[in-house]
Scaffold this motif. Structure first.
Motif, PDB file in Angstrom:
ATOM      1  N   HIS A  36     -32.235 -20.156 -18.750  1.00  0.00           N
ATOM      2  CA  HIS A  36     -31.747 -20.046 -17.383  1.00  0.00           C
ATOM      3  C   HIS A  36     -30.971 -18.752 -17.154  1.00  0.00           C
ATOM      4  O   HIS A  36     -30.578 -18.467 -16.028  1.00  0.00           O
ATOM      5  CB  HIS A  36     -30.824 -21.228 -17.037  1.00  0.00           C
ATOM      6  N   GLN A  82     -23.136 -16.044 -25.018  1.00  0.00           N
ATOM      7  CA  GLN A  82     -22.603 -17.380 -24.730  1.00  0.00           C
ATOM      8  C   GLN A  82     -21.194 -17.290 -24.140  1.00  0.00           C
ATOM      9  O   GLN A  82     -20.885 -17.925 -23.135  1.00  0.00           O
ATOM     10  CB  GLN A  82     -22.599 -18.205 -26.017  1.00  0.00           C
ATOM     11  N   HIS A  99     -21.846 -25.706 -22.333  1.00  0.00           N
ATOM     12  CA  HIS A  99     -22.823 -25.655 -21.245  1.00  0.00           C
ATOM     13  C   HIS A  99     -23.488 -24.282 -21.207  1.00  0.00           C
ATOM     14  O   HIS A  99     -24.690 -24.168 -20.940  1.00  0.00           O
ATOM     15  CB  HIS A  99     -22.123 -25.956 -19.916  1.00  0.00           C
ATOM     16  N   ALA A 100     -22.718 -23.234 -21.499  1.00  0.00           N
ATOM     17  CA  ALA A 100     -23.266 -21.877 -21.532  1.00  0.00           C
ATOM     18  C   ALA A 100     -24.348 -21.768 -22.593  1.00  0.00           C
ATOM     19  O   ALA A 100     -25.409 -21.183 -22.357  1.00  0.00           O
ATOM     20  CB  ALA A 100     -22.149 -20.872 -21.806  1.00  0.00           C
ATOM     21  N   TYR A 127     -31.898 -23.373 -11.489  1.00  0.00           N
ATOM     22  CA  TYR A 127     -30.566 -23.071 -10.968  1.00  0.00           C
ATOM     23  C   TYR A 127     -30.614 -21.914  -9.974  1.00  0.00           C
ATOM     24  O   TYR A 127     -29.748 -21.774  -9.135  1.00  0.00           O
ATOM     25  CB  TYR A 127     -29.608 -22.711 -12.099  1.00  0.00           C
ATOM     26  N   LEU A 170     -27.492 -23.529 -21.304  1.00  0.00           N
ATOM     27  CA  LEU A 170     -28.166 -22.734 -20.276  1.00  0.00           C
ATOM     28  C   LEU A 170     -28.959 -21.583 -20.900  1.00  0.00           C
ATOM     29  O   LEU A 170     -30.086 -21.295 -20.483  1.00  0.00           O
ATOM     30  CB  LEU A 170     -27.149 -22.161 -19.282  1.00  0.00           C
ATOM     31  N   ALA A 201     -21.289 -21.033 -16.225  1.00  0.00           N
ATOM     32  CA  ALA A 201     -21.357 -22.324 -16.909  1.00  0.00           C
ATOM     33  C   ALA A 201     -20.011 -23.026 -16.790  1.00  0.00           C
ATOM     34  O   ALA A 201     -18.966 -22.383 -16.675  1.00  0.00           O
ATOM     35  CB  ALA A 201     -21.713 -22.118 -18.374  1.00  0.00           C
ATOM     36  N   LYS A 202     -20.057 -24.358 -16.852  1.00  0.00           N
ATOM     37  CA  LYS A 202     -18.832 -25.150 -16.716  1.00  0.00           C
ATOM     38  C   LYS A 202     -18.006 -25.140 -17.991  1.00  0.00           C
ATOM     39  O   LYS A 202     -16.794 -25.295 -17.945  1.00  0.00           O
ATOM     40  CB  LYS A 202     -19.194 -26.591 -16.354  1.00  0.00           C
ATOM     41  N   SER A 203     -18.648 -25.003 -19.134  1.00  0.00           N
ATOM     42  CA  SER A 203     -17.937 -24.953 -20.412  1.00  0.00           C
ATOM     43  C   SER A 203     -18.676 -24.010 -21.345  1.00  0.00           C
ATOM     44  O   SER A 203     -19.795 -23.577 -21.045  1.00  0.00           O
ATOM     45  CB  SER A 203     -17.852 -26.344 -21.042  1.00  0.00           C
ATOM     46  N   VAL A 255     -21.278 -15.617 -20.555  1.00  0.00           N
ATOM     47  CA  VAL A 255     -21.770 -16.507 -19.496  1.00  0.00           C
ATOM     48  C   VAL A 255     -20.659 -17.461 -19.060  1.00  0.00           C
ATOM     49  O   VAL A 255     -20.456 -17.696 -17.869  1.00  0.00           O
ATOM     50  CB  VAL A 255     -23.015 -17.288 -19.983  1.00  0.00           C
ATOM     51  N   PHE A 256     -19.911 -17.974 -20.032  1.00  0.00           N
ATOM     52  CA  PHE A 256     -18.807 -18.876 -19.699  1.00  0.00           C
ATOM     53  C   PHE A 256     -17.704 -18.138 -18.946  1.00  0.00           C
ATOM     54  O   PHE A 256     -17.182 -18.616 -17.939  1.00  0.00           O
ATOM     55  CB  PHE A 256     -18.255 -19.525 -20.969  1.00  0.00           C
TER      56      PHE A 256
END
Length: 186
Positions: free
Chosen positions: A127, A104, A118-119, A158, A122, A113-115, A107-108
């Motif tokens: 994803h 997590q 969000h990570a 995505y 996803l 990811a935007k936050s 990914v951020f």
């Protein structure tokens, strides 16, 4: 969970501990305190093993073998630097070091990811892949050699996969007008 309950039974409302746990949850986008406790327990087991090995003689075969195994494992997951491969440095590890290695967080940090939240979404919605394997576990510990291979899944909306449900529905509505309503919308 039991380990942690036993440990804080005497001070269940210790303000500093509660605040630090809440801060970790917010910073790393964790779901609940159990995720923090699980990482703390892992760290406690590793530190206990290191402390026990440090009591042995420097040339003790058990200390050499098990100590190298612990150090290699920690370096491989990226918690410990290669230039700090000593048991003394294992005792200095913090919970944040392990939380940094979660999928997590990675990914951020990679900008997929935007936050941090969000990570997590996803990852749970499949994803994200690590190498060729789709991983849907946010607490997946990413090894150093796999860090370069974190990417959007091939069949994800995505990525280059088919469009999402809403986009397909809008395209159908725009193209056919009263189109097929009996088709499955998954």
């Amino acid at each position: 969970k039991q380990w942690y309950q036993r440990r804080v039974r005497g001070r269940p409302f210790e303000k500093e501990r509660l605040d630090s746990e809440l801060k970790l949850i917010g910073e790393f986008g964790l779901r609940n305190k159990r995720e923090v406790w699980r990482v703390k327990y892992t760290l406690a087991k590793i530190r206990k093993a290191a402390r026990e090995l440090l009591t042995l003689e420097d040339k003790d075969p058990r200390r050499l073998f098990e100590g190298n195994a612990i150090l290699r494992r920690l370096v491989r997951i990226g918690v410990l630097d290669e230039n700090r491969m000593k048991l003394d440095y294992v005792l200095g590890l913090k919970t944040e070091d392990f939380l940094e290695r979660r999928l997590q967080t990675q990914v951020f940090k990679l900008g997929l990811a935007k936050s941090i939240h969000h990570a997590r979404v996803l990852i749970r919605q499949k994803h994200i892949r690590v190498r060729k394997q789709v991983v849907n576990i946010p607490s997946f510990i990413v090894r150093l050699d796999a860090q370069k291979h974190i990417d959007i899944a091939i069949n994800s909306a995505y990525g280059s996969g088919r469009e999402g449900r809403v986009k397909r529905k809008r395209m159908r509505a725009g193209a056919g007008g009263a189109g097929d309503n009996d088709e499955d919308e998954d």
